[in-house]
Scaffold this active site. Sequence first.
Site, PDB file in Angstrom:
ATOM      1  N   ASN A  40      -1.581   1.750  51.915  1.00 12.31           N
ATOM      2  CA  ASN A  40      -0.874   2.969  51.525  1.00 12.31           C
ATOM      3  C   ASN A  40       0.494   2.634  50.941  1.00 12.31           C
ATOM      4  O   ASN A  40       1.452   3.396  51.070  1.00 12.31           O
ATOM      5  CB  ASN A  40      -0.732   3.936  52.710  1.00 12.31           C
ATOM      6  CG  ASN A  40      -0.392   5.350  52.250  1.00 12.31           C
ATOM      7  OD1 ASN A  40      -0.781   5.772  51.159  1.00 12.31           O
ATOM      8  ND2 ASN A  40       0.361   6.079  53.068  1.00 12.31           N
ATOM      9  N   HIS A  48      21.653  31.347   5.669  1.00 13.26           N
ATOM     10  CA  HIS A  48      21.418  32.633   6.342  1.00 13.26           C
ATOM     11  C   HIS A  48      20.167  33.316   5.797  1.00 13.26           C
ATOM     12  O   HIS A  48      20.044  34.540   5.853  1.00 13.26           O
ATOM     13  CB  HIS A  48      22.626  33.562   6.207  1.00 13.26           C
ATOM     14  CG  HIS A  48      23.922  32.924   6.578  1.00 13.26           C
ATOM     15  ND1 HIS A  48      24.326  32.774   7.883  1.00 13.26           N
ATOM     16  CD2 HIS A  48      24.888  32.354   5.803  1.00 13.26           C
ATOM     17  CE1 HIS A  48      25.496  32.156   7.905  1.00 13.26           C
ATOM     18  NE2 HIS A  48      25.853  31.885   6.667  1.00 13.26           N
ATOM     19  N   GLN A  70      19.824   0.551  46.228  1.00 17.16           N
ATOM     20  CA  GLN A  70      18.485  -0.033  46.292  1.00 17.16           C
ATOM     21  C   GLN A  70      17.801  -0.019  44.936  1.00 17.16           C
ATOM     22  O   GLN A  70      17.079  -0.935  44.573  1.00 17.16           O
ATOM     23  CB  GLN A  70      17.611   0.722  47.306  1.00 17.16           C
ATOM     24  CG  GLN A  70      16.229   0.105  47.465  1.00 17.16           C
ATOM     25  CD  GLN A  70      15.410   0.806  48.530  1.00 17.16           C
ATOM     26  OE1 GLN A  70      14.522   1.578  48.222  1.00 17.16           O
ATOM     27  NE2 GLN A  70      15.719   0.538  49.797  1.00 17.16           N
ATOM     28  N   SER A 123      -8.852  30.091   9.844  1.00 21.10           N
ATOM     29  CA  SER A 123      -8.843  31.274  10.700  1.00 21.10           C
ATOM     30  C   SER A 123     -10.278  31.660  11.012  1.00 21.10           C
ATOM     31  O   SER A 123     -11.158  31.557  10.150  1.00 21.10           O
ATOM     32  CB  SER A 123      -8.126  32.441  10.011  1.00 21.10           C
ATOM     33  OG  SER A 123      -8.359  33.661  10.684  1.00 21.10           O
ATOM     34  N   SER A 124     -10.499  32.137  12.244  1.00 15.98           N
ATOM     35  CA  SER A 124     -11.853  32.523  12.629  1.00 15.98           C
ATOM     36  C   SER A 124     -12.287  33.827  11.969  1.00 15.98           C
ATOM     37  O   SER A 124     -13.476  34.158  11.994  1.00 15.98           O
ATOM     38  CB  SER A 124     -11.937  32.663  14.155  1.00 15.98           C
ATOM     39  OG  SER A 124     -11.085  33.710  14.602  1.00 15.98           O
ATOM     40  N   LYS A 146      -7.430  31.461   4.820  1.00 17.57           N
ATOM     41  CA  LYS A 146      -6.255  30.832   5.436  1.00 17.57           C
ATOM     42  C   LYS A 146      -6.284  29.309   5.365  1.00 17.57           C
ATOM     43  O   LYS A 146      -7.282  28.664   5.654  1.00 17.57           O
ATOM     44  CB  LYS A 146      -6.136  31.257   6.900  1.00 17.57           C
ATOM     45  CG  LYS A 146      -5.887  32.735   7.126  1.00 17.57           C
ATOM     46  CD  LYS A 146      -4.518  33.152   6.624  1.00 17.57           C
ATOM     47  CE  LYS A 146      -3.393  32.601   7.459  1.00 17.57           C
ATOM     48  NZ  LYS A 146      -3.386  33.141   8.832  1.00 17.57           N
ATOM     49  N   ARG A 150      19.398   5.461  48.179  1.00 16.70           N
ATOM     50  CA  ARG A 150      18.147   5.686  47.470  1.00 16.70           C
ATOM     51  C   ARG A 150      17.355   6.805  48.143  1.00 16.70           C
ATOM     52  O   ARG A 150      17.310   6.907  49.366  1.00 16.70           O
ATOM     53  CB  ARG A 150      17.308   4.401  47.472  1.00 16.70           C
ATOM     54  CG  ARG A 150      16.057   4.352  46.642  1.00 16.70           C
ATOM     55  CD  ARG A 150      14.801   4.831  47.310  1.00 16.70           C
ATOM     56  NE  ARG A 150      13.867   5.222  46.252  1.00 16.70           N
ATOM     57  CZ  ARG A 150      12.947   4.400  45.752  1.00 16.70           C
ATOM     58  NH1 ARG A 150      12.777   3.220  46.248  1.00 16.70           N
ATOM     59  NH2 ARG A 150      12.169   4.811  44.768  1.00 16.70           N
ATOM     60  N   THR A 172       8.246   9.474  41.907  1.00 14.97           N
ATOM     61  CA  THR A 172       7.224  10.365  41.344  1.00 14.97           C
ATOM     62  C   THR A 172       7.589  10.805  39.932  1.00 14.97           C
ATOM     63  O   THR A 172       6.720  10.998  39.081  1.00 14.97           O
ATOM     64  CB  THR A 172       7.008  11.590  42.263  1.00 14.97           C
ATOM     65  OG1 THR A 172       5.893  12.331  41.802  1.00 14.97           O
ATOM     66  CG2 THR A 172       8.237  12.485  42.315  1.00 14.97           C
ATOM     67  N   VAL A 173       8.891  10.936  39.654  1.00 16.96           N
ATOM     68  CA  VAL A 173       9.321  11.343  38.316  1.00 16.96           C
ATOM     69  C   VAL A 173       9.033  10.249  37.294  1.00 16.96           C
ATOM     70  O   VAL A 173       8.586  10.520  36.169  1.00 16.96           O
ATOM     71  CB  VAL A 173      10.826  11.708  38.331  1.00 16.96           C
ATOM     72  CG1 VAL A 173      11.347  11.922  36.918  1.00 16.96           C
ATOM     73  CG2 VAL A 173      11.059  12.960  39.167  1.00 16.96           C
ATOM     74  N   LEU A 174       9.259   8.998  37.686  1.00 17.50           N
ATOM     75  CA  LEU A 174       9.036   7.887  36.758  1.00 17.50           C
ATOM     76  C   LEU A 174       7.582   7.763  36.332  1.00 17.50           C
ATOM     77  O   LEU A 174       7.290   7.206  35.265  1.00 17.50           O
ATOM     78  CB  LEU A 174       9.501   6.574  37.392  1.00 17.50           C
ATOM     79  CG  LEU A 174      11.022   6.363  37.428  1.00 17.50           C
ATOM     80  CD1 LEU A 174      11.383   5.232  38.378  1.00 17.50           C
ATOM     81  CD2 LEU A 174      11.554   6.084  36.030  1.00 17.50           C
TER      82      LEU A 174
END
Length: 546
Positions: A167, A248, A324, A372-373, A378, A412, A418-420
């Site tokens: 783990n 503009h 760390q 376009s459907s 288009k 630390r 988890t973000v990395l």
Amino acid sequence: MELGTSFSASGVNKKMLLWNPITQKSNVLPNSWLNQLNFSFPARKICSCRGIAKGSTISSLKTQEKVTGMSSNHSQDLELSSLTALCPLDGRYWGKVKELAPFMSEYGLIRFRILVEIKWLIKMSQIRQIVEVPSFSEEAQTFLHDLIDGFSMNDALEVKKIERVTNHDVKAVEYFLKQKCQSHPEISKVLEFFHFACTSEDINNLAHALMLKGALNTVILPVMDELIKVICDMATTHSSVPMLSRTHGQPASPTTLGKEMAIFAYRLSRERKEISQIEMLGKFAGAVGNYNAHVAAYPEINWPEIAEEFVLSLGLEFNPYVPQIETHDYMAKLFHSIVQFNNILVDFDRDVWGYISLGYFKQTTKAGEIGSSTMPHKVNPIDFENSEGNLGVANGDLSHLSTKLPISRWQRDLTDSTVLRNMGVGLGHSLLAYRSALQGIQKLQVNEAALMEDLDKTWEVLAEPIQTVMRRYSVPEPYEKLKELTRGRAVNKESIREFIQKLDIPADAKTSLLNLTPHTYVGAAAELAKNVNEAIFLLSSPYLLK
């Protein structure tokens, strides 16, 4: 990722595998897509949401992969495929971003952890004071380097198998290396020096830096360069094509189509250079950045010096003052710079979208494609819309990374970990956006007739040069007189020339104004567009990440 097949253990020598940690199964991963790259290792998922790689067709899916109904009662039984992957990078868009997978995937992270652990053991064998790890023979060093160069999907699967027991992902790497080396007569004697005095972040921060550096130098920056070059080509090719400006949203002094493209090429090039000059940092200072364990074991060694030598040997810059973790300030700067590059490209996408809407660009059509459907006529600017949308997703992810990563509680906390794991998401959506923009540019055809038609309708834009020349020759109230002539009134060639004829200015100045048209009143725009390559060349060295 794309559609996956089931895995048969008998095929491990012939097929690459992709581990599905949710179902605890392996899946065949074809190696053909990596032929264009000189990688000896296969791909893994890019997104943090789990997926499996393409190994079959839709028809084979029916026999090889069970997918139950999509009801809430059965969703837990779904196998991962391009149809069930949560992240579109690992499904619908895999073909456009898969080159990132060897770097930004779980597989890539494990491989670079292996590299760092092995390089550190070799480094210790070169430190005179560590007599317990004698210098390795050439054969032993070759054995260790082969573990790096030959690291396979099977090896990654074995690491993940060990992790299910420990783990702990980094400890699993250490145990894997001990297993691999226990039969080697020389290295088996120093197995406990794998991961010596290291905290997990000593390994991880260097692995993350190497992942980023490899992904950027090998994949992202070359595509950025391609994009800049293509826009430069647009600038020089259309340098003299006059175009009505709009400020503009209203008609303004004319420019050239090429000069407007040159603006974007130059802006993107400047930001790309900023990215290339960011130093990729690494630390190797133990549990809280003080070399505590190192000094306890070998107090006579100058550990900060050793750590700096080791980090530099990996092609990274050394960060000597850390807790760390490596403090991620360089990552924040890097991701912010990519966000800014992406913002400039959003501006480009929107401008080109607008020029298509005005009819300044036509788009080449492809047989069989549908715009376009319900509306058969288009031809939509979908590539630029796709690019803009993915840039927004990328910037959301990268902006969070750049603001969150430099913040960590005390010495630390685990929020960065988890973000990395989402670095590949931001880079993947960026890469997808760049390629969508490139695809859109390839379809563009300049409609000079539409450009000329707009200029023919806007003779009022000559009010600016006329009043400026009047100022030169001290004609009273030049601005006010042109305002009265043009503001809110229909202006045409005849009315403008009638006004010029009545001016009390030198004959040569009057002739020059009479010869001026909205098509020729472009100033130095053409020259600026033609010279953009030279301007960008001055920015272009150095052009790879340090």
